[in-house]
Design an enzyme around this catalytic site. Structure first.
Site, PDB file in Angstrom:
ATOM      1  CE  LYS A  86     125.273   9.463  90.872  1.00 10.06           C
ATOM      2  NZ  LYS A  86     124.084   9.024  90.134  1.00 10.06           N
TER       3      LYS A  86
ATOM      4  CG  ASN B 195     116.743   5.878  82.791  1.00 10.20           C
ATOM      5  OD1 ASN B 195     116.736   6.256  81.641  1.00 10.20           O
ATOM      6  ND2 ASN B 195     117.052   6.665  83.812  1.00 10.20           N
TER       7      ASN B 195
ATOM      8  CD  GLU C  47     124.060   6.526  92.900  1.00  6.32           C
ATOM      9  OE1 GLU C  47     123.501   6.323  91.808  1.00  6.32           O
ATOM     10  OE2 GLU C  47     124.072   7.644  93.464  1.00  6.32           O
TER      11      GLU C  47
ATOM     12  CE1 TYR D 144     126.789   5.793  87.929  1.00  8.69           C
ATOM     13  CE2 TYR D 144     124.947   6.808  86.799  1.00  8.69           C
ATOM     14  CZ  TYR D 144     125.511   6.309  87.951  1.00  8.69           C
ATOM     15  OH  TYR D 144     124.799   6.322  89.129  1.00  8.69           O
TER      16      TYR D 144
ATOM     17  CB  THR E  49     112.569   5.867  96.751  1.00 13.70           C
ATOM     18  OG1 THR E  49     112.242   4.837  97.678  1.00 13.70           O
ATOM     19  CG2 THR E  49     113.605   6.777  97.387  1.00 13.70           C
TER      20      THR E  49
END
Length: 548
Positions: free
Chosen positions: A169, A410, A240, A96, A299
Site C-alpha cells: 500500500k 474482486n 488496512e 499489490y 463493511t
C-alpha cells in the site's frame, strides 16, 4: 564466540534510501569508502531501471517478479520506485493485488528480511520501545499503514504475513501520489491468527495462538493509536484489511479525534462515488434523486452507502430521504428492521417490512427488491459470482434508461456479472464500472471501455492532500471532494467512454485529488498549513525517484 573481525558493509550500500549501487560515480565511491566494493561501470538511474525491467521480463511468474521487486525495495529504494514509476500499470498487479496475496501466503517460507515494524499483542509494553528503535522524531513521519491481517484481500486471515499488504500500500502511495517513502512506516499488529494452516506450519513467523479479541484486542489497538499519534503527531494512521467488525469500530471510535483512514471503507467509497458522479453526466438525473441497491451489505458495501448518503445530503436531500433511497441486501435478502442479527452500520438502512407489505419471515431477494425499489444504481459488493443475472439486468433497465451497474467484487472469479453480458442484456444502455480490471468490450459496433473502481485512484491523492494541509482529521467533505476530483478527470460524453480516469495518468490524478482534499480541509478548519499557491505546494511535496 569467535573474536574474528568481519568485513563491514558501508552505510551507503546498506541503507535502502542512500544506496545507488553502480549508480555511484567513481568520485562518490572514493569519498564514501566504496573503492573496490562495486563493479567498475557507472550507470545512470535510467540504465539501472532498464536492467531491472529486463530482469523482470525474463521471469516466468508474477510471484517471481514480486519477490525480485521486494528485494530491490529492501536494498535500493530509489531504483525500486523508478522502475515502478516507469511501468506502473504493468507492475501494480505485481506489487499489490492480486500477486501480493500469493506473496503474503508464502511470507514465512520466503522471508529474507522485511521492511516495517512488528508489534505483538503479547508485548503491549514494547510498542513505544519498538517505535523508538527507528530513531525518528515527531516531524519525521507523514504516514503509517498498519494491518492486523484478519481480512487480507479475498484470502482472509494470514497473520504476520499481512505486513506485505502494508508495504504494498505504501509503495502505491509513493508511486501514485509522490508520498515520500522515507517518511512512511508499515506496521504489523500481530494479534495471533485463526488460520489453522499457519498455526500448524513449523516455519510460521508470527504469534502461535488464536486471534485475541474483545477487551484485550481493543486495548492493544488503542495503545498503538495513542502511542503512534503521540510520537508522530502529524502522521496519517491508515488501517488496512482489518476484519469487518473491527474496521468499522476503529473508524467510528477514533475518526473524530485522530487522523485515521480506512481505505477499504473510505477509499472504496470515494472511488465508487466518483464513478456515480461520472454516470450522472450521462443520465442527467441529480444525485439526490437516485435510488441505490447495495448487494452485499458488509463493511465495504455500507461504507460506500454512507458516502453516497452524505453526498446526496450535500446535493439537497434530507438525511431521512437519502437513507430511504438506499436499499441494502445481504445473505438474508433485503434487510428489515425486525431482523435480530443486523450490524450497527446496517440498522439505519434496514426497511420496514410492513410498509412494503412483506410478511414476517418472507425473504426478499435481489430481483424482487429491484421490482419494489425501482433503483437507478446497482452496486455489487457480495463476492457472489454471477449474481447479476439477465433477469436482474432487465429489471434494472425496465425502470431506468441508463442504469449504473457496478459489479465491484474482486477477483474476476467473484464478480457479480461479466460486463459483456450486462451490455448485451441491457442493449448497451447500462453504465459500468468494475472492481477488477476488464478488457474493453465490443458491442453493437462500439468499444466500451470499462472503468476500474480501483482505490489507487483515491488514496494516494487523499494522503498527499492531508499531508500538504497538515490536516488533523479526514472529514466527510474531504472524501466527497476527492470523489468529485476523480470524476472531474473522466469525460463520458460518448457511448462506451469510461466512467473513471485511466491509472496511466495516476500522478496527475493524485495531484488534482490532493488539491481538492486540501481545499476541503481548509474549509472544514482542520488544516494546520496554508499555501498561497496550492498546486505548487503539492508539486513541491511530491517525492520523485531520482539521485540528488
Amino acid at each position: 564466540m569467535s573474536d574474528a573481525r568481519v568485513p563491514r558493509i558501508p552505510a551507503a550500500l546498506s541503507a535502502p534510501s542512500l544506496n545507488r549501487g553502480v549508480g555511484f560515480t567513481h568520485a562518490q565511491r572514493r569519498r564514501l569508502g566504496l573503492t573496490g566494493r562495486l563493479p567498475s561501470a557507472v550507470l545512470t538511474l535510467d540504465q539501472q531501471a532498464e536492467r531491472v525491467w529486463h530482469q523482470l521480463q525474463s521471469l516466468a511468474t508474477e510471484l517471481g517478479r514480486n519477490l525480485l521487486l521486494e528485494q530491490l525495495h529492501y536494498r535500493h529504494e530509489v531504483l525500486y520506485f523508478k522502475v515502478l514509476a516507469d511501468h506502473l500499470p504493468e507492475l501494480m498487479p505485481v506489487v499489490y493485488t492480486p500477486t501480493v496475496g500469493e506473496a503474503i501466503q508464502r511470507f514465512s517460507d520466503e522471508y529474507r528480511g522485511q521492511r516495517g515494524l512488528f508489534l505483538s499483542i503479547d508485548e503491549p509494553d514494547e510498542i513505544e520501545e519498538a517505535f523508538n528503535t527507528l530513531g525518528l522524531g515527531p516531524e519525521d513521519v507523514d504516514l503509517i499503514v498498519c494491518t492486523d491481517a484478519e481480512a487480507i484481500l479475498g484470502i482472509g486471515d494470514w497473520g504476520v504475513g499481512g505486513i506485505q499488504i502494508a508495504v504494498g500500500k505504501l509503495a502505491l502511495y509513493t508511486a501514485g501520489g509522490g508520498v515520500d517513502p522515507r517518511r512512511c512506516l508499515a506496521v504489523s499488529l500481530d494479534v495471533g491468527t485463526d488460520n489453522e494452516q499457519l498455526l500448524a506450519d513449523p516455519f510460521y513467523l508470527g504469534n502461535r495462538h488464536a486471534r485475541r479479541r474483545g477487551r484485550e484486542y481493543d486495548e492493544f489497538v488503542s495503545r498503538y493509536i495513542e502511542t503512534a499519534q503521540r510520537l508522530f503527531p502529524r502522521a496519517i494512521l491508515h488501517f488496512e484489511d482489518f476484519g469487518p467488525a473491527n474496521a468499522r469500530k476503529i473508524l467510528d471510535t477514533y475518526g473524530t479525534d485522530y487522523c485515521v483512514f480506512n481505505d477499504d471503507m473510505q477509499g472504496t467509497g470515494a472511488v465508487v462515488l466518483a464513478a456515480v458522479y461520472s454516470g450522472l453526466k450521462v443520465t442527467g438525473i441529480p444525485l439526490r434523486d437516485q435510488t441505490i441497491v447495495v448487494f452485499g451489505a458488509g463493511t465495504a458495501g455500507m461504507g460506500i452507502a454512507d458516502q453516497i448518503r452524505d453526498a446526496m445530503v450535500a446535493d439537497g436531500a434530507t438525511l431521512e430521504q437519502a437513507v430511504s433511497q438506499i436499499w441494502p441486501i445481504d445473505r438474508p435478502g433485503l434487510l428489515f428492521d425486525d431482523m435480530d442479527d443486523l450490524r450497527d452500520f446496517q440498522v439505519p438502512y434496514a426497511k420496514n417490512r410492513h410498509q412494503l407489505g412483506v410478511a414476517v419471515g418472507d425473504r426478499v431477494g435481489l430481483s424482487d427488491a429491484i421490482k419494489i425499489a425501482s433503483p437507478t444504481i446497482l452496486l455489487g459488493c457480495s463476492t457472489v459470482y454471477g449474481a447479476f443475472t439477465k433477469e436482474v439486468v432487465e429489471a434494472m433497465t425496465a425502470s431506468c434508461k441508463h442504469p449504473m451497474i457496478f459489479p465491484l467484487s474482486n477477483p474476476t472469479s467473484r464478480m457479480e456479472a461479466i460486463p459483456a453480458d450486462v451490455l448485451a442484456w441491457s442493449n448497451g444502455r447500462a453504465l459500468l464500472a468494475t472492481g477488477s480490471p476488464v478488457a474493453p468490450v465490443e458491442f453493437d459496433e462500439t468499444t466500451y471501455v470499462i472503468g476500474q473502481a480501483n482505490n489507487v485512484l483515491a488514496f494516494p491523492g487523499i494522503g498527499l492532500g492531508v499531508i500538504v494541509a497538515g490536516a488533523r482529521l479526514i472529514t466527510r467533505r474531504m472524501l466527497h471532494a476527492a470523489a468529485k476530483a476523480i470524476a472531474h478527470q473522466a469525460n463520458p460524453t460518448n457511448p462506451g467512454d469510461s466512467l473513471l480516469p485511466d491509472v496511466q495518468n495516476l500522478r496527475a490524478i493524485s495531484t488534482t485529488v490532493a488539491e481538492a482534499v486540501y481545499r476541503a480541509a481548509v474549509q472544514d478548519g482542520v488544516a494546520s498549513r496554508t499555501h498561497d499557491d496550492v498546486r505548487q505546494a503539492i508539486v513541491d511535496t511530491m517525492w520523485l525517484p531520482a539521485y540528488d
